[in-house]
Design an enzyme around this catalytic site. Sequence first.
Site, PDB file in Angstrom:
ATOM      1  N   HIS A  93       0.819  -1.213   0.000  1.00 14.89           N
ATOM      2  CA  HIS A  93       0.000   0.000   0.000  1.00 14.89           C
ATOM      3  C   HIS A  93       0.853   1.264   0.000  1.00 14.89           C
ATOM      4  O   HIS A  93       0.458   2.283  -0.581  1.00 14.89           O
ATOM      5  CB  HIS A  93      -0.942  -0.004   1.205  1.00 14.89           C
ATOM      6  CG  HIS A  93      -2.133  -0.890   1.017  1.00 14.89           C
ATOM      7  ND1 HIS A  93      -3.421  -0.487   1.299  1.00 14.89           N
ATOM      8  CD2 HIS A  93      -2.241  -2.156   0.558  1.00 14.89           C
ATOM      9  CE1 HIS A  93      -4.264  -1.478   1.029  1.00 14.89           C
ATOM     10  NE2 HIS A  93      -3.562  -2.498   0.583  1.00 14.89           N
ATOM     11  N   ASP A  94       2.018   1.208   0.655  1.00 13.66           N
ATOM     12  CA  ASP A  94       2.893   2.382   0.653  1.00 13.66           C
ATOM     13  C   ASP A  94       3.465   2.628  -0.735  1.00 13.66           C
ATOM     14  O   ASP A  94       3.481   3.762  -1.213  1.00 13.66           O
ATOM     15  CB  ASP A  94       4.030   2.204   1.664  1.00 13.66           C
ATOM     16  CG  ASP A  94       4.959   3.409   1.690  1.00 13.66           C
ATOM     17  OD1 ASP A  94       4.464   4.525   1.917  1.00 13.66           O
ATOM     18  OD2 ASP A  94       6.173   3.236   1.485  1.00 13.66           O
TER      19      ASP A  94
END
Length: 319
Positions: free
Chosen positions: A65-66
């Site tokens: 997700h980062d």
Amino acid sequence: MVKRASIIAVLVLSLISSCYGQVTVGFYNDKCGTKDVESIIRGIVQARFSYEPAIVAFLLRLQFHDCLGDKQCDASLLLAGPGSEQTAVPNFTVKGYDLIDAIKAALEQECPGVVSCSDIIAAATRDAVVLAGGSYYDVPTGRKDGLVGLASNVDLPPPDISVAGAIQYYGKEGFSALETVVLLGGHTVGVTHCSVIKDRLYNFKGTQQADPDLDAFYVFFLGNIICPMAADMFLFLDSPDSVVTVDNSYYKMLRQHKGILPIDNAIAFDPTTSDYVKDLANNNNYFLDLFGKTIVKMGLIGVLTGNQGEIRQVCSRTN
């Protein structure tokens, strides 16, 4: 098919090696006095894994997700506050922040202002993958941390994305169709909520029936044991005996019509990706090798180096 895919894997590794730029394996060697930065990270991850092996799923999802949320592996997801990436709907259930904070605090004690939060994410994820049965892979380090993290910048694929849509989404970041299937292999330790697949179990496309692509016995098991109509429990994406193990059992499940998410099921039978799923299901070492290489490649998306960004003192806020 395996031979052709293996050639692709070699090309992937060559591409990764040529794109390291200012991030390098062993970047922190001799930068923390007599202390080994990666050993400190590994020790803290190992301690956490010993009583919470699900941390491997938390960290893989956090890194995913980062890096892909805003197309930068810069720890922007760790920034807290109103309007931050953490407030975007796809990130509501991301976990593992506390472990990254604990590692950062330990490193700040040893060598303040040296190790970035974004590098901690990458190294800690690798260590958890190895503890969960995955193959060891070198992590290039030397990233800087981003200064901005906005919910409005988050763009992550939904669980019902089509195969063509997934290949296009990941393709924009330089991933092949094979690498797309390999990245989805992170679901080997993944979880979701029953609410995400209720339609597949009870009302597929408005038919009041289950998705016919799901194994009938598996539908019965899910609907009556794991996800009864009124419940919204956690649901593992892999077989119950492999939920905290990084291996190829996920692909074996897909070929048995037991893919939980729509995209999981779709890649197993779409002609574009079905051969890849078959090859990965048949060879665990092949999957583990490709998985490590593909995670490394993902970890190079939009990295900040040199005079870009900063080394945060605390991962949840900029300096």
